[in-house]
Enzyme design. Sequence first.
Site, PDB file in Angstrom:
ATOM      1  N   ASP A  88       0.846  -1.205   0.000  1.00 15.87           N
ATOM      2  CA  ASP A  88       0.000   0.000   0.000  1.00 15.87           C
ATOM      3  C   ASP A  88       0.875   1.246   0.000  1.00 15.87           C
ATOM      4  O   ASP A  88       2.059   1.187   0.359  1.00 15.87           O
ATOM      5  CB  ASP A  88      -0.969   0.010   1.189  1.00 15.87           C
ATOM      6  CG  ASP A  88      -0.277   0.089   2.551  1.00 15.87           C
ATOM      7  OD1 ASP A  88       0.809  -0.529   2.711  1.00 15.87           O
ATOM      8  OD2 ASP A  88      -0.800   0.772   3.452  1.00 15.87           O
ATOM      9  N   GLU A 153      -0.009  -1.013   5.877  1.00 15.05           N
ATOM     10  CA  GLU A 153       1.051  -0.420   6.706  1.00 15.05           C
ATOM     11  C   GLU A 153       0.844   1.071   6.893  1.00 15.05           C
ATOM     12  O   GLU A 153       1.008   1.614   7.993  1.00 15.05           O
ATOM     13  CB  GLU A 153       2.429  -0.695   6.080  1.00 15.05           C
ATOM     14  CG  GLU A 153       3.592  -0.507   7.050  1.00 15.05           C
ATOM     15  CD  GLU A 153       4.044   0.926   7.223  1.00 15.05           C
ATOM     16  OE1 GLU A 153       4.722   1.212   8.204  1.00 15.05           O
ATOM     17  OE2 GLU A 153       3.721   1.792   6.362  1.00 15.05           O
ATOM     18  N   ASP A 180      12.434  -1.046   4.101  1.00 14.43           N
ATOM     19  CA  ASP A 180      11.351  -0.051   4.115  1.00 14.43           C
ATOM     20  C   ASP A 180      11.805   1.209   4.842  1.00 14.43           C
ATOM     21  O   ASP A 180      11.038   1.834   5.560  1.00 14.43           O
ATOM     22  CB  ASP A 180      10.114  -0.668   4.804  1.00 14.43           C
ATOM     23  CG  ASP A 180       8.882   0.226   4.698  1.00 14.43           C
ATOM     24  OD1 ASP A 180       8.815   1.049   3.767  1.00 14.43           O
ATOM     25  OD2 ASP A 180       7.990   0.098   5.562  1.00 14.43           O
ATOM     26  N   THR A 315     -15.864  38.065   8.419  1.00 13.47           N
ATOM     27  CA  THR A 315     -15.964  38.247   9.860  1.00 13.47           C
ATOM     28  C   THR A 315     -16.876  37.182  10.451  1.00 13.47           C
ATOM     29  O   THR A 315     -18.094  37.286  10.403  1.00 13.47           O
ATOM     30  CB  THR A 315     -16.510  39.649  10.175  1.00 13.47           C
ATOM     31  OG1 THR A 315     -17.604  39.923   9.292  1.00 13.47           O
ATOM     32  CG2 THR A 315     -15.445  40.709   9.962  1.00 13.47           C
ATOM     33  N   ARG A 328       5.383  10.677  18.446  1.00  8.54           N
ATOM     34  CA  ARG A 328       6.348   9.607  18.147  1.00  8.54           C
ATOM     35  C   ARG A 328       6.910   9.132  19.472  1.00  8.54           C
ATOM     36  O   ARG A 328       7.237   9.944  20.340  1.00  8.54           O
ATOM     37  CB  ARG A 328       7.491  10.136  17.270  1.00  8.54           C
ATOM     38  CG  ARG A 328       7.101  10.473  15.865  1.00  8.54           C
ATOM     39  CD  ARG A 328       6.922   9.248  14.962  1.00  8.54           C
ATOM     40  NE  ARG A 328       6.225   9.655  13.734  1.00  8.54           N
ATOM     41  CZ  ARG A 328       5.923   8.842  12.740  1.00  8.54           C
ATOM     42  NH1 ARG A 328       6.237   7.552  12.810  1.00  8.54           N
ATOM     43  NH2 ARG A 328       5.287   9.281  11.689  1.00  8.54           N
ATOM     44  N   HIS A 427       5.909  10.017   1.390  1.00  9.57           N
ATOM     45  CA  HIS A 427       4.673  10.649   1.883  1.00  9.57           C
ATOM     46  C   HIS A 427       4.470  12.058   1.310  1.00  9.57           C
ATOM     47  O   HIS A 427       3.515  12.738   1.689  1.00  9.57           O
ATOM     48  CB  HIS A 427       4.615  10.730   3.420  1.00  9.57           C
ATOM     49  CG  HIS A 427       4.629   9.388   4.095  1.00  9.57           C
ATOM     50  ND1 HIS A 427       4.199   9.211   5.384  1.00  9.57           N
ATOM     51  CD2 HIS A 427       5.004   8.157   3.656  1.00  9.57           C
ATOM     52  CE1 HIS A 427       4.326   7.927   5.722  1.00  9.57           C
ATOM     53  NE2 HIS A 427       4.816   7.276   4.676  1.00  9.57           N
TER      54      HIS A 427
HETATM   55  N1  BES Z   1       8.541   3.180   5.575  1.00 14.20           N
HETATM   56  C1  BES Z   1       7.898   3.940   6.586  1.00 14.20           C
HETATM   57  C2  BES Z   1       8.581   3.833   7.925  1.00 14.20           C
HETATM   58  C3  BES Z   1       9.899   4.547   8.059  1.00 14.20           C
HETATM   59  C4  BES Z   1      10.011   5.871   7.704  1.00 14.20           C
HETATM   60  C5  BES Z   1      10.967   3.877   8.567  1.00 14.20           C
HETATM   61  C6  BES Z   1      11.214   6.517   7.835  1.00 14.20           C
HETATM   62  C7  BES Z   1      12.161   4.516   8.719  1.00 14.20           C
HETATM   63  C8  BES Z   1      12.289   5.843   8.360  1.00 14.20           C
HETATM   64  C9  BES Z   1       6.458   3.465   6.740  1.00 14.20           C
HETATM   65  O1  BES Z   1       5.840   3.205   5.513  1.00 14.20           O
HETATM   66  C10 BES Z   1       5.632   4.548   7.394  1.00 14.20           C
HETATM   67  O2  BES Z   1       5.445   5.563   6.803  1.00 14.20           O
HETATM   68  N2  BES Z   1       5.126   4.265   8.585  1.00 14.20           N
HETATM   69  C11 BES Z   1       4.186   5.107   9.235  1.00 14.20           C
HETATM   70  C12 BES Z   1       3.518   4.258  10.273  1.00 14.20           C
HETATM   71  C13 BES Z   1       2.232   4.774  10.793  1.00 14.20           C
HETATM   72  C14 BES Z   1       1.204   4.943   9.704  1.00 14.20           C
HETATM   73  C15 BES Z   1       1.707   3.888  11.885  1.00 14.20           C
HETATM   74  C16 BES Z   1       4.882   6.298   9.859  1.00 14.20           C
HETATM   75  O3  BES Z   1       6.036   6.191  10.309  1.00 14.20           O
HETATM   76  O4  BES Z   1       4.274   7.369   9.896  1.00 14.20           O
HETATM   77 MN    MN Z   2       7.032   2.076   4.324  1.00 14.68          MN
HETATM   78 MN    MN Z   3       5.228   5.133   4.670  1.00 10.57          MN
END
Ligand code: BES
Ligand code: MN
Ligand code: MN
Length: 455
Positions: A88, A153, A180, A315, A328, A427
């Site tokens: 995904d 994910e 990843d 307004t 985080r 992203h």
């Molecule tokens: N591949 C990323 C995770 C990642 C990002 C690992 C940067 C190391 C460095 C993964 O697809 C991701 O985006 N995970 C989300 C998880 C969340 C939706 C629970 C995240 O980190 O925001």
């Molecule tokens: Mn990922």
């Molecule tokens: Mn991601």
Amino acid sequence: MNNVIDFINTNRDRYVEELKEYLAIPSISALPEHDKDLKACAEWTAAAMGHVGLENVRLIETPGNPVVYGDWLKAENAPTILFYGHYDVQPVDPLDLWESPPFEATVREGEIYARGAADDKGQVFMHLKAVEACLRQNGRLSANIKFILEGEEEIGSTHLDNFVREHKNELAADVVVISDSPMFDRGVPSICYGLRGLTYFQIDLRGSNTDLHSGSFGGAVANPAFVLTQILTQMKDRGGRVKIPGFYDDVRPLRDEERAQFGKLPFNERRYRNELGVPKLFGERGYTTLERLWGRPTFEVNGLSSGFTDAGAKTVIPAVAMAKVSMRLVPDQEPDNIAVLFEEYLRKVTPKTVELNLTRMHGGRPWVTDFDNPFVQAAGRAIEKGFGRRPLFNREGGSIPVVATFQEVLGLPSVLFGVGLPDENAHAPNEKLDLGNFHNGIIASAVLYDEIGKS
Ligand code: BES
Ligand code: MN
Ligand code: MN
């Protein structure tokens, strides 16, 4: 292995053409209108697995998107790898900032641009092609391998924890391999031994039952937009420390040894700031940038909306205000505990002048491991073979929820060997993957299976 590496070198262009097909499927898990695309993507993934020679390929249904499974288990008396990845992808907005369409992969200056190029289809595909090269050239792998690729994910791996618990026996293995994550820097391959966790919320505030004329009513009622900002400013102090009571109670302090190790990494703070384009870096007082990113928890506002935001002036006192916020987390913070602490504090700091609605969204647990196991050594040798340089060890700020579950439920160590780059735009608009890293990653993956087989 030389015949395998020759095969990979000869097929370099074909891999890119095939990857383009994979990247054309808009498998955006966050948007319900893409449900059909997720299904199509799962089927494409399964077909690709069959094509490279994996066996027992099937879609395993979950209450959400299917898990794609495939294995090759004919290496007797050899270790078994559990490979995990996700098919995904994230939404593509804002679309107008893409230089080429997100689902028409385009190669520019040695990089392939598309949603999912780095996160995670490109990196998943790299491993499929490594399996293909080994099986075509040698008819076998030196290690056994089970692939599980999930389609949730990016929405917090909603159903994967249960999946792992329910399929505990079928997933038995010796080590988890994941690609990843980004590598430390261009030309600086790395193995990641820690990830942050996450807990995510939506805050909705309501004042009046409709928007109000700010002259007729302003002064007599609280403004939800203003109340929301007052609430948010109470979440962190000016030194970047989160003010939720108890938030730091379970934070495992960074060891002096680890801080020293971070300090030795080739990290250029000025370049980092320039590349991000921020006027000045900011983070928790008393910690370096890498410590803040990898070893310290945060509170962030991910989105904010209220009132009149079009051109011109209106307004009005908005009836509602909304914020998306997330934290985080680092070992040993538990998302469920932190969620309770946050909710209690939020309710305490929200005045009676507004109605509060809190929705908990996705999350995941943090993870950190030591890296003195033979599989990490094997990965080190494989990466050196693929990239011409020994990897360094880093942690990451992002989250992959299932990694902690693999550790807890299956008792397995994970080797995170990512070939993305810090500027991969995951992203964000113009996500990309360096094709040199993709290619070297295929070689490194093939060598990795071989090295694990021998270990
Ligand atoms: N591949 C990323 C995770 C990642 C990002 C690992 C940067 C190391 C460095 C993964 O697809 C991701 O985006 N995970 C989300 C998880 C969340 C939706 C629970 C995240 O980190 O925001
Ligand atoms: Mn990922
Ligand atoms: Mn991601």
